[in-house]
Design a protein around this motif. Structure first.
Motif, mmCIF file in Angstrom:
data_model
loop_
_atom_site.group_PDB
_atom_site.id
_atom_site.type_symbol
_atom_site.label_atom_id
_atom_site.label_comp_id
_atom_site.label_asym_id
_atom_site.label_seq_id
_atom_site.Cartn_x
_atom_site.Cartn_y
_atom_site.Cartn_z
ATOM 1 N N LEU A 24 0.835 -1.188 0.000
ATOM 2 C CA LEU A 24 0.000 0.000 0.000
ATOM 3 C C LEU A 24 0.876 1.246 0.000
ATOM 4 O O LEU A 24 1.819 1.349 0.778
ATOM 5 C CB LEU A 24 -0.916 0.014 1.223
ATOM 6 N N LYS A 25 0.564 2.158 -0.881
ATOM 7 C CA LYS A 25 1.284 3.415 -0.910
ATOM 8 C C LYS A 25 0.607 4.369 0.063
ATOM 9 O O LYS A 25 -0.607 4.333 0.235
ATOM 10 C CB LYS A 25 1.285 3.997 -2.323
ATOM 11 N N PRO A 26 1.391 5.236 0.696
ATOM 12 C CA PRO A 26 0.818 6.077 1.742
ATOM 13 C C PRO A 26 0.022 7.271 1.219
ATOM 14 O O PRO A 26 0.277 7.799 0.145
ATOM 15 C CB PRO A 26 2.039 6.557 2.509
ATOM 16 N N THR A 27 -0.950 7.651 2.004
ATOM 17 C CA THR A 27 -1.646 8.918 1.855
ATOM 18 C C THR A 27 -1.052 9.824 2.923
ATOM 19 O O THR A 27 -0.883 9.403 4.064
ATOM 20 C CB THR A 27 -3.154 8.733 2.088
ATOM 21 N N TYR A 28 -0.711 11.044 2.564
ATOM 22 C CA TYR A 28 -0.090 11.965 3.512
ATOM 23 C C TYR A 28 -0.967 13.180 3.733
ATOM 24 O O TYR A 28 -1.553 13.722 2.782
ATOM 25 C CB TYR A 28 1.255 12.473 2.981
ATOM 26 N N GLY A 29 -1.016 13.644 4.975
ATOM 27 C CA GLY A 29 -1.566 14.951 5.260
ATOM 28 C C GLY A 29 -0.601 15.985 4.726
ATOM 29 O O GLY A 29 0.606 15.724 4.615
ATOM 30 N N ARG A 30 -1.108 17.156 4.408
ATOM 31 C CA ARG A 30 -0.233 18.151 3.768
ATOM 32 C C ARG A 30 0.919 18.575 4.678
ATOM 33 O O ARG A 30 2.046 18.717 4.226
ATOM 34 C CB ARG A 30 -1.044 19.344 3.290
ATOM 35 N N MET A 31 0.644 18.770 5.974
ATOM 36 C CA MET A 31 1.724 19.178 6.874
ATOM 37 C C MET A 31 2.669 18.016 7.167
ATOM 38 O O MET A 31 3.875 18.220 7.330
ATOM 39 C CB MET A 31 1.152 19.772 8.153
ATOM 40 N N GLU A 32 2.127 16.813 7.209
ATOM 41 C CA GLU A 32 2.956 15.619 7.413
ATOM 42 C C GLU A 32 3.956 15.472 6.256
ATOM 43 O O GLU A 32 5.145 15.236 6.471
ATOM 44 C CB GLU A 32 2.046 14.404 7.487
ATOM 45 N N LEU A 33 3.469 15.628 5.029
ATOM 46 C CA LEU A 33 4.346 15.548 3.863
ATOM 47 C C LEU A 33 5.358 16.681 3.869
ATOM 48 O O LEU A 33 6.542 16.479 3.604
ATOM 49 C CB LEU A 33 3.522 15.570 2.574
ATOM 50 N N ALA A 34 4.899 17.872 4.193
ATOM 51 C CA ALA A 34 5.798 19.024 4.219
ATOM 52 C C ALA A 34 6.925 18.829 5.229
ATOM 53 O O ALA A 34 8.075 19.177 4.962
ATOM 54 C CB ALA A 34 5.007 20.289 4.539
ATOM 55 N N GLN A 35 6.610 18.220 6.368
ATOM 56 C CA GLN A 35 7.650 18.026 7.375
ATOM 57 C C GLN A 35 8.643 16.943 6.978
ATOM 58 O O GLN A 35 9.759 16.926 7.493
ATOM 59 C CB GLN A 35 7.033 17.749 8.735
ATOM 60 N N LEU A 36 8.266 16.072 6.050
ATOM 61 C CA LEU A 36 9.253 15.133 5.516
ATOM 62 C C LEU A 36 10.316 15.885 4.721
ATOM 63 O O LEU A 36 11.490 15.523 4.731
ATOM 64 C CB LEU A 36 8.584 14.088 4.630
ATOM 65 N N TYR A 37 9.884 16.930 4.010
ATOM 66 C CA TYR A 37 10.820 17.731 3.217
ATOM 67 C C TYR A 37 11.605 18.722 4.075
ATOM 68 O O TYR A 37 12.764 19.000 3.803
ATOM 69 C CB TYR A 37 10.076 18.494 2.125
ATOM 70 N N PHE A 38 10.948 19.268 5.084
ATOM 71 C CA PHE A 38 11.561 20.309 5.921
ATOM 72 C C PHE A 38 11.415 19.935 7.395
ATOM 73 O O PHE A 38 10.619 20.535 8.125
ATOM 74 C CB PHE A 38 10.908 21.666 5.635
ATOM 75 N N PRO A 39 12.175 18.943 7.857
ATOM 76 C CA PRO A 39 11.975 18.421 9.213
ATOM 77 C C PRO A 39 12.418 19.364 10.337
ATOM 78 O O PRO A 39 12.022 19.182 11.480
ATOM 79 C CB PRO A 39 12.813 17.140 9.226
ATOM 80 N N ASN A 40 13.204 20.364 10.015
ATOM 81 C CA ASN A 40 13.759 21.224 11.058
ATOM 82 C C ASN A 40 12.962 22.496 11.302
ATOM 83 O O ASN A 40 13.425 23.366 12.042
ATOM 84 C CB ASN A 40 15.218 21.567 10.743
#
Length: 67
Positions: free
Chosen positions: A4-20
């Protein structure tokens, strides 16, 4: 077996790109990247707070996978 491929919340996905940075700031930054890309900007007008797996794939293809 199908994975299964994941569904991401917009902020969850954004924090993968910008974790800091905080979630809201990360979302604003990701949204700016997406708005500048004609293939991704329509995803910002769906009115949803989540990205479907196919949309996540489009984002990964256009911007690259998060580190």
């Amino acid at each position: 077996m199908n994975e299964l491929k994941p569904t991401y919340g917009r902020m969850e996905l954004a924090q993968l790109y910008f974790p800091n940075i905080c979630g809201r700031a990360a979302w604003r930054k990701l949204k700016d990247y997406m708005a500048d890309d004609p293939s991704l900007s329509p995803l910002l007008t769906t009115g949803r707070r989540t990205f479907l797996p196919i949309e996540v794939d489009r984002i990964f293809h256009a911007i690259g996978r998060p580190a």
